[in-house]
Design a protein around this motif. Structure first.
Motif, PDB file in Angstrom:
ATOM      1  N   HIS A 137      52.306  46.757  25.757  1.00 42.47           N
ATOM      2  CA  HIS A 137      53.231  45.517  25.811  1.00 42.47           C
ATOM      3  C   HIS A 137      53.169  45.067  27.239  1.00 42.47           C
ATOM      4  O   HIS A 137      53.998  44.028  27.481  1.00 42.47           O
ATOM      5  CB  HIS A 137      54.548  45.802  25.159  1.00 42.47           C
ATOM      6  CG  HIS A 137      54.459  46.080  23.676  1.00 42.47           C
ATOM      7  ND1 HIS A 137      54.232  45.377  22.567  1.00 42.47           N
ATOM      8  CD2 HIS A 137      55.090  47.330  23.053  1.00 42.47           C
ATOM      9  CE1 HIS A 137      54.148  45.568  21.546  1.00 42.47           C
ATOM     10  NE2 HIS A 137      54.671  47.059  21.564  1.00 42.47           N
ATOM     11  N   SER A 138      52.442  45.639  28.354  1.00 39.86           N
ATOM     12  CA  SER A 138      52.651  45.400  29.561  1.00 39.86           C
ATOM     13  C   SER A 138      51.667  44.145  29.802  1.00 39.86           C
ATOM     14  O   SER A 138      50.599  44.363  29.240  1.00 39.86           O
ATOM     15  CB  SER A 138      52.172  46.466  30.506  1.00 39.86           C
ATOM     16  OG  SER A 138      52.223  46.076  31.694  1.00 39.86           O
ATOM     17  N   LYS A 139      52.225  43.061  30.480  1.00 43.40           N
ATOM     18  CA  LYS A 139      51.235  41.939  30.765  1.00 43.40           C
ATOM     19  C   LYS A 139      50.624  42.119  31.866  1.00 43.40           C
ATOM     20  O   LYS A 139      50.898  43.058  32.928  1.00 43.40           O
ATOM     21  CB  LYS A 139      52.206  40.612  31.109  1.00 43.40           C
ATOM     22  CG  LYS A 139      52.884  40.428  29.950  1.00 43.40           C
ATOM     23  CD  LYS A 139      53.786  39.088  30.197  1.00 43.40           C
ATOM     24  CE  LYS A 139      54.710  38.523  28.800  1.00 43.40           C
ATOM     25  NZ  LYS A 139      55.564  39.590  28.510  1.00 43.40           N
ATOM     26  N   ALA A 140      49.286  41.619  31.999  1.00 37.45           N
ATOM     27  CA  ALA A 140      48.281  41.760  33.001  1.00 37.45           C
ATOM     28  C   ALA A 140      47.850  40.348  33.527  1.00 37.45           C
ATOM     29  O   ALA A 140      47.915  39.527  32.412  1.00 37.45           O
ATOM     30  CB  ALA A 140      46.973  42.703  32.645  1.00 37.45           C
ATOM     31  N   LEU A 141      47.420  40.385  34.753  1.00 36.88           N
ATOM     32  CA  LEU A 141      46.596  38.950  35.099  1.00 36.88           C
ATOM     33  C   LEU A 141      45.433  39.264  35.009  1.00 36.88           C
ATOM     34  O   LEU A 141      44.818  40.123  35.802  1.00 36.88           O
ATOM     35  CB  LEU A 141      47.314  38.779  36.373  1.00 36.88           C
ATOM     36  CG  LEU A 141      46.553  37.633  37.157  1.00 36.88           C
ATOM     37  CD1 LEU A 141      46.840  36.240  36.230  1.00 36.88           C
ATOM     38  CD2 LEU A 141      47.072  37.379  38.597  1.00 36.88           C
ATOM     39  N   PHE A 142      44.549  38.525  34.438  1.00 34.79           N
ATOM     40  CA  PHE A 142      43.101  38.521  34.581  1.00 34.79           C
ATOM     41  C   PHE A 142      42.423  37.217  35.278  1.00 34.79           C
ATOM     42  O   PHE A 142      42.800  36.220  35.057  1.00 34.79           O
ATOM     43  CB  PHE A 142      42.788  38.407  32.993  1.00 34.79           C
ATOM     44  CG  PHE A 142      43.078  39.513  31.894  1.00 34.79           C
ATOM     45  CD1 PHE A 142      42.388  40.667  31.604  1.00 34.79           C
ATOM     46  CD2 PHE A 142      44.353  39.271  31.279  1.00 34.79           C
ATOM     47  CE1 PHE A 142      43.051  41.564  31.001  1.00 34.79           C
ATOM     48  CE2 PHE A 142      44.892  40.189  30.498  1.00 34.79           C
ATOM     49  CZ  PHE A 142      44.125  41.241  30.273  1.00 34.79           C
ATOM     50  N   ILE A 143      41.650  37.755  35.881  1.00 31.85           N
ATOM     51  CA  ILE A 143      40.969  36.750  36.750  1.00 31.85           C
ATOM     52  C   ILE A 143      39.548  37.032  36.604  1.00 31.85           C
ATOM     53  O   ILE A 143      38.731  37.971  36.981  1.00 31.85           O
ATOM     54  CB  ILE A 143      41.194  37.123  38.450  1.00 31.85           C
ATOM     55  CG1 ILE A 143      42.903  36.790  38.446  1.00 31.85           C
ATOM     56  CG2 ILE A 143      40.485  35.959  39.219  1.00 31.85           C
ATOM     57  CD1 ILE A 143      43.282  37.141  39.925  1.00 31.85           C
ATOM     58  N   ASP A 144      38.679  35.904  36.436  1.00 28.09           N
ATOM     59  CA  ASP A 144      37.205  36.081  36.443  1.00 28.09           C
ATOM     60  C   ASP A 144      36.572  34.844  37.277  1.00 28.09           C
ATOM     61  O   ASP A 144      36.933  33.639  37.176  1.00 28.09           O
ATOM     62  CB  ASP A 144      36.785  35.933  35.092  1.00 28.09           C
ATOM     63  CG  ASP A 144      35.281  35.870  34.958  1.00 28.09           C
ATOM     64  OD1 ASP A 144      34.838  36.911  34.424  1.00 28.09           O
ATOM     65  OD2 ASP A 144      34.534  34.902  34.952  1.00 28.09           O
ATOM     66  N   ILE A 145      35.753  35.353  38.268  1.00 22.95           N
ATOM     67  CA  ILE A 145      35.196  34.178  39.150  1.00 22.95           C
ATOM     68  C   ILE A 145      33.630  33.961  38.806  1.00 22.95           C
ATOM     69  O   ILE A 145      32.938  35.006  38.883  1.00 22.95           O
ATOM     70  CB  ILE A 145      35.436  34.927  40.719  1.00 22.95           C
ATOM     71  CG1 ILE A 145      36.851  35.148  41.018  1.00 22.95           C
ATOM     72  CG2 ILE A 145      34.619  33.700  41.677  1.00 22.95           C
ATOM     73  CD1 ILE A 145      37.038  35.783  42.358  1.00 22.95           C
TER      74      ILE A 145
END
Length: 534
Positions: A137-145
């Motif tokens: 349930h932990s939120k993650a930030l996803f970044i794709d360049i």
């Protein structure tokens, strides 16, 4: 699109036609819902080369893309792919001549391509990358360049909460700020790139700041390469895992790369020479986000949009429960078991019995298990027999190698070692400290393997006949150094008892207790207790 239930496996191809590269994933999907990646291919084509100023795809770039797509389609046909799912991203969706390009692909490569929006791209990347990690349930930030755009999303294991796509990509920014640049990049020029990124991302960064983020995960060739450069350049070695990128390390390597000419940059330790001209712009994007969001470290994922296409495809099939109702770790374990055509019923019985043994040991206060050990015992028990399809006599050894060599998304390397070794030591060899399998493992890992294998060996013995005779099992204390193993059975189970007897010596070595077996045979409403002492 719905998968039709079939008695045969099918091969499906997934294509991601990006601004910098074209990626192919070929997967065999089995009737039981498991899947086996057959091949992953990637070719840099620079589809967006010189194309973002006037939003026109250059003819040579389109021709390069068509050639690669033709090659990938030939490969798909060689594997007898029944379906091809292809999407195009930033360069194509922004191009005024995208219809011409899509017609070229259809006519020359016999490939139907769907152009997807930035938000859909972000959603698919989230699906592909989150499938690799244990988030709960932990939120993650996803970044794709990417080459033409950068996608960000916020989500936990089950769902996303935010999606956005920026017109910020390595090729796009290189064309804008470093066109035909062959010399060093001044820090002033680099800061101008970052200032432009801050301006374009300001409102979304404010929105992202409102979320409580447990970790940040980055994907794409650019981030993979930056992580490798940081590791190789700063540690002076190429042997290791490039699975994270620290903010301070990033700043160090970027400033050293900026000081070099393009030709010198191509030789920078760890760099992919094909990315040397666009790596500075990519670094500016991720450095700016890390600064503004106060991110000290990014985990690196090798998954992305094409893996997201697979997850999305399966989630719309009759096997959607594997995607929607299981944790990423449970799904990894079941996928491997199903791919090896394991005896699922026996695996579930042994798993249930092993966990009942652990829970009763824990309840008695005989041993304090670490929080994650129960879960790892569950997974080791589930996979203990997966080597059977190769050889019965040495199936424990085959299981060990199959588990270690599988990717098992969601697991750390030391966890995979524990699961693999539980499968190896569930029969025959004992996990002695000097065994070659345990060489190089830390003390906690070895301890877990030895303790959990003692329980798994008993659980396996309790279903020796593979008939599911034993319904429940537990330990209780008989005297100061002696336990009773209470076994509830549907009928007499002499074979199981004989096998359990072989495990007593090792159990005492690990836990310090002898035990006797007491069988309670359930016959309708009547129970007949029988005490077996060997």
């Amino acid at each position: 699109m719905e998968l039709n239930k079939t008695s045969e496996s099918r091969v499906v191809a997934f294509l991601d036609i990006g601004t910098n590269s074209i990626r192919l994933l070929l997967v065999r999907i089995n009737p039981n819902g498991s899947y086996l990646p057959l091949t992953k291919q990637k070719e840099a084509v620079r589809l967006g080369d010189k194309g973002f100023i006037d939003k026109i795809l250059q003819l040579k770039a389109m021709e390069r893309a068509v050639i690669v797509c033709k090659k990938f389609m030939e490969l798909a046909r060689a594997y007898k792919a029944e379906e091809v799912i292809a999407v195009a991203t930033s360069a194509t969706r922004d191009a005024s001549n995208k219809v011409q390009f899509l017609e070229m692909l259809k006519k020359e490569a016999h490939l139907e391509v769907c152009t997807i929006s930035g938000n859909e791209e972000a959603r698919l990347i989230y699906l592909g990358v989150s499938n690799e990690f244990r988030l709960g349930h932990s939120k993650a930030l996803f970044i794709d360049i990417g080459g033409g755009s950068t996608e960000v999303s916020i989500g936990d294991q089950k769902q996303y909460f935010f999606l956005h796509s920026f017109d910020l990509g390595t090729i796009r920014l290189t064309n804008m700020f470093l066109p035909d640049e062959t010399g060093p990049v001044s820090l002033e020029r680099y800061e101008k790139i970052k200032a432009y990124i801050r301006y374009k991302a300001a409102e979304v960064v404010k929105e992202l700041s409102r979320y409580r983020i447990g970790c940040t995960i980055g994907s794409s060739g650019t981030l993979e390469n930056l992580a490798k450069i940081a590791f190789v350049y700063l540690h002076r070695t190429s042997s290791g895992n490039y699975d994270k990128l620290g903010y301070e390390d990033l700043k160090k390597i970027v400033r050293d790369m900026c000081a070099l000419s393009l030709e010198e940059r191509r030789k920078f330790p760890g760099i992919n020479a094909q990315r040397a001209d666009i790596i500075i712009a990519g670094a500016a994007i991720i450095e700016t986000f890390m600064e503004k969001l106060e991110i000290s470290e990014i985990k690196i994922s090798k998954s992305g949009l094409r893996e997201g296409l697979l997850v999305d495809y399966l989630s719309k099939s009759e096997f959607s429960h594997l995607i929607n109702q299981m944790s990423v770790r449970k799904r990894s374990i079941m996928q491997l078991g199903l791919a090896c055509n394991f005896d699922e019923e026996h695996a579930h019985i042994v798993t249930r019995l092993a966990l009942e043994l652990l829970d009763s040991i824990q309840a008695l206060g005989i041993y304090e298990f670490r929080e994650e050990e129960r879960e790892l015992l569950e997974y080791g028990a589930t996979l203990h027999d997966i080597g059977m399809f190769l050889s019965y006599d040495t199936h424990q050894s085959h299981a060990y190698h199959l588990i270690r060599e599988s990717s098992l998304p969601g697991f750390q390397p030391e966890e995979i070692e524990i699961i693999a070794n539980l499968a190896y030591f569930h029969r025959k060899n004992m996990p002695k400290k000097k065994h070659s399998n345990l060489t190089g493992l830390n003390n906690d890992t070895v301890k877990s393997i030895r303790v959990l294998s003692a329980l798994l060996r008993i659980a396996e013995s309790l279903d020796r006949s593979h008939n599911g005779i034993i319904s429940h099992v537990r330990f209780y204390i008989a005297s100061t150094r002696s336990l009773v193993l209470e076994i509830h059975a549907q009928w007499e189970c002499q074979l199981e008892l004989w096998e359990v007897e072989k495990q007593k010596k090792y159990f005492k070595k690990i836990f310090g207790y002898n035990f006797q077996s007491k069988v309670i045979v359930d016959q309708g409403v009547e129970t007949l207790p029988v005490l077996y002492t060997f």
